[in-house]
Design an enzyme around this catalytic site. Sequence first.
Site, PDB file in Angstrom:
ATOM      1  N   ASN A  86       0.870  -1.190   0.000  1.00 19.51           N
ATOM      2  CA  ASN A  86       0.000   0.000   0.000  1.00 19.51           C
ATOM      3  C   ASN A  86       0.900   1.231   0.000  1.00 19.51           C
ATOM      4  O   ASN A  86       1.499   1.560   1.017  1.00 19.51           O
ATOM      5  CB  ASN A  86      -0.897  -0.039   1.252  1.00 19.51           C
ATOM      6  CG  ASN A  86      -1.746   1.222   1.386  1.00 19.51           C
ATOM      7  OD1 ASN A  86      -1.788   2.059   0.471  1.00 19.51           O
ATOM      8  ND2 ASN A  86      -2.420   1.361   2.512  1.00 19.51           N
ATOM      9  N   TRP A  87       0.967   1.877  -1.137  1.00 17.30           N
ATOM     10  CA  TRP A  87       1.904   3.004  -1.282  1.00 17.30           C
ATOM     11  C   TRP A  87       1.407   4.255  -0.553  1.00 17.30           C
ATOM     12  O   TRP A  87       2.142   5.211  -0.406  1.00 17.30           O
ATOM     13  CB  TRP A  87       2.118   3.333  -2.760  1.00 17.30           C
ATOM     14  CG  TRP A  87       2.869   2.293  -3.545  1.00 17.30           C
ATOM     15  CD1 TRP A  87       3.181   1.012  -3.152  1.00 17.30           C
ATOM     16  CD2 TRP A  87       3.409   2.445  -4.864  1.00 17.30           C
ATOM     17  NE1 TRP A  87       3.872   0.371  -4.146  1.00 17.30           N
ATOM     18  CE2 TRP A  87       4.028   1.215  -5.207  1.00 17.30           C
ATOM     19  CE3 TRP A  87       3.423   3.483  -5.791  1.00 17.30           C
ATOM     20  CZ2 TRP A  87       4.653   1.014  -6.443  1.00 17.30           C
ATOM     21  CZ3 TRP A  87       4.037   3.296  -7.018  1.00 17.30           C
ATOM     22  CH2 TRP A  87       4.650   2.071  -7.339  1.00 17.30           C
ATOM     23  N   LYS A  88       0.136   4.262  -0.174  1.00 17.76           N
ATOM     24  CA  LYS A  88      -0.469   5.459   0.447  1.00 17.76           C
ATOM     25  C   LYS A  88      -0.208   6.667  -0.470  1.00 17.76           C
ATOM     26  O   LYS A  88      -0.198   6.492  -1.686  1.00 17.76           O
ATOM     27  CB  LYS A  88       0.059   5.639   1.871  1.00 17.76           C
ATOM     28  CG  LYS A  88      -0.119   4.347   2.698  1.00 17.76           C
ATOM     29  CD  LYS A  88       0.120   4.504   4.151  1.00 17.76           C
ATOM     30  CE  LYS A  88      -0.106   3.151   4.855  1.00 17.76           C
ATOM     31  NZ  LYS A  88       0.051   3.234   6.305  1.00 17.76           N
ATOM     32  N   GLU A 136      -6.616   4.729   8.082  1.00 16.20           N
ATOM     33  CA  GLU A 136      -6.374   6.157   7.796  1.00 16.20           C
ATOM     34  C   GLU A 136      -7.614   6.801   7.192  1.00 16.20           C
ATOM     35  O   GLU A 136      -7.914   7.964   7.450  1.00 16.20           O
ATOM     36  CB  GLU A 136      -5.138   6.304   6.889  1.00 16.20           C
ATOM     37  CG  GLU A 136      -3.862   6.046   7.672  1.00 16.20           C
ATOM     38  CD  GLU A 136      -2.712   5.471   6.871  1.00 16.20           C
ATOM     39  OE1 GLU A 136      -2.727   5.550   5.628  1.00 16.20           O
ATOM     40  OE2 GLU A 136      -1.787   4.918   7.501  1.00 16.20           O
ATOM     41  N   SER A 175       3.612  -2.137  10.356  1.00 12.82           N
ATOM     42  CA  SER A 175       5.067  -2.166  10.571  1.00 12.82           C
ATOM     43  C   SER A 175       5.708  -3.494  10.179  1.00 12.82           C
ATOM     44  O   SER A 175       6.647  -3.950  10.838  1.00 12.82           O
ATOM     45  CB  SER A 175       5.398  -1.801  12.032  1.00 12.82           C
ATOM     46  OG  SER A 175       4.995  -0.474  12.300  1.00 12.82           O
ATOM     47  N   GLY A 200       2.665   2.251  10.958  1.00 13.36           N
ATOM     48  CA  GLY A 200       3.606   3.365  10.838  1.00 13.36           C
ATOM     49  C   GLY A 200       4.347   3.704  12.118  1.00 13.36           C
ATOM     50  O   GLY A 200       4.962   4.771  12.214  1.00 13.36           O
ATOM     51  N   GLU A 257      -5.220  -4.968  10.637  1.00  4.94           N
ATOM     52  CA  GLU A 257      -4.199  -3.940  10.840  1.00  4.94           C
ATOM     53  C   GLU A 257      -4.488  -3.206  12.150  1.00  4.94           C
ATOM     54  O   GLU A 257      -5.298  -2.263  12.162  1.00  4.94           O
ATOM     55  CB  GLU A 257      -4.225  -2.923   9.698  1.00  4.94           C
ATOM     56  CG  GLU A 257      -3.828  -3.476   8.349  1.00  4.94           C
ATOM     57  CD  GLU A 257      -3.204  -2.404   7.455  1.00  4.94           C
ATOM     58  OE1 GLU A 257      -2.142  -2.672   6.908  1.00  4.94           O
ATOM     59  OE2 GLU A 257      -3.774  -1.306   7.331  1.00  4.94           O
ATOM     60  N   HIS A 308      -9.429   1.293   5.107  1.00  4.85           N
ATOM     61  CA  HIS A 308      -8.147   1.462   5.799  1.00  4.85           C
ATOM     62  C   HIS A 308      -8.331   2.403   6.996  1.00  4.85           C
ATOM     63  O   HIS A 308      -9.107   3.346   6.932  1.00  4.85           O
ATOM     64  CB  HIS A 308      -7.105   2.026   4.831  1.00  4.85           C
ATOM     65  CG  HIS A 308      -5.719   1.954   5.376  1.00  4.85           C
ATOM     66  ND1 HIS A 308      -5.239   2.864   6.293  1.00  4.85           N
ATOM     67  CD2 HIS A 308      -4.721   1.066   5.173  1.00  4.85           C
ATOM     68  CE1 HIS A 308      -3.992   2.532   6.617  1.00  4.85           C
ATOM     69  NE2 HIS A 308      -3.659   1.451   5.953  1.00  4.85           N
ATOM     70  N   GLY A 326       3.075  -1.195   4.368  1.00  5.65           N
ATOM     71  CA  GLY A 326       3.080   0.243   4.081  1.00  5.65           C
ATOM     72  C   GLY A 326       4.502   0.717   3.808  1.00  5.65           C
ATOM     73  O   GLY A 326       5.035   0.520   2.717  1.00  5.65           O
ATOM     74  N   GLY A 327       5.133   1.308   4.811  1.00  5.06           N
ATOM     75  CA  GLY A 327       6.463   1.917   4.644  1.00  5.06           C
ATOM     76  C   GLY A 327       7.475   1.041   3.919  1.00  5.06           C
ATOM     77  O   GLY A 327       8.179   1.523   3.016  1.00  5.06           O
TER      78      GLY A 327
HETATM   79  P1  13P Z   1       3.178   0.390   7.768  1.00  8.58           P
HETATM   80  O1  13P Z   1       3.699  -0.902   7.178  1.00  8.58           O
HETATM   81  O2  13P Z   1       3.918   1.595   7.321  1.00  8.58           O
HETATM   82  O3  13P Z   1       3.016   0.275   9.250  1.00  8.58           O
HETATM   83  O4  13P Z   1       1.690   0.573   7.171  1.00  8.58           O
HETATM   84  C1  13P Z   1       0.801  -0.469   7.246  1.00  8.58           C
HETATM   85  C2  13P Z   1      -0.415  -0.112   6.495  1.00  8.58           C
HETATM   86  O5  13P Z   1      -1.162   0.754   6.889  1.00  8.58           O
HETATM   87  C3  13P Z   1      -0.661  -0.822   5.236  1.00  8.58           C
HETATM   88  O6  13P Z   1      -1.950  -0.588   4.773  1.00  8.58           O
END
Ligand code: 13P
Length: 256
Positions: free
Chosen positions: A9-11, A98, A214, A174, A168, A96, A235-236
């Site tokens: 997930n590149w956000k 967020e 994470s 994050g 999640e 998600h 994510g990251g």
């Molecule tokens: P991180 O891997 O940066 O914690 O993000 C997870 C995420 O929200 C994937 O959708």
Amino acid sequence: MRRALIVGNWKMNKTASEAVAFIRDLQERVPTPLHADVVIAPPFTALESARKALGTSSWLSLGAQDLHWEAQGAFTGEVSAPMLRDLGCRYVIVGHSERRTLFDERDEQVRKKIKAALTHGLSPILCVGESLAERESCRTESVITAQLTGSLAGLTTQDLAAVTIAYEPVWAIGTGQAATTDQVVPVHRSIRLFLETGWTSQTASAVRILYGGSVTPQNGKLFLGSEAIDGALVGGACLNPDSFATIISLAETERA
Ligand code: 13P
């Protein structure tokens, strides 16, 4: 074991040209995975370039990070399921945390998005998870059950078969503080039990339940080596071709 699914997930990261460079780099690093499906979910603005960079024969699939539930109309700024299909998307992330916390998205909207995705041939990846306060007050299971109930209501068995669930925990996203497998596995079991109770056990047993929060090349082995965890929503660590390639290769070795 179910076939692993690794989703990046590149956000809100990477321009269209950065997406193309990332895909070329990743494809050079990773031989076609045999034991894992791999999805990247770039921002809407990079989907078209990403599709072209992938070509027709790539092992990498394209996903989107969100969608609107209507197919078209006066919804300024929104993007619909047919538009995503037309750009070559096979998957779409919905609900998600967020979107839930920053954009006040509710289960009812998530439910409509899942329906729209399924109607137009996209596989939804439904995100669920508790906040730290909810975990600390022992409400993890009830929060997740409420999210699942609200988001999956009215789905047929055939619908459910196309859905992926991503657990999640909000506190792990994050933060660099991934959940432990001891924390994740019971939640995954309760999600599967919820699916078995609401639909058929055969369908429930085929649904992939991922972990996200994470996930890194360092801890990925723990999650991907667990029979109760069917893959990762990253994510990251998915933004760097080297670390995403390492996570894919961990899935390959752990699921072989
Ligand atoms: P991180 O891997 O940066 O914690 O993000 C997870 C995420 O929200 C994937 O959708």
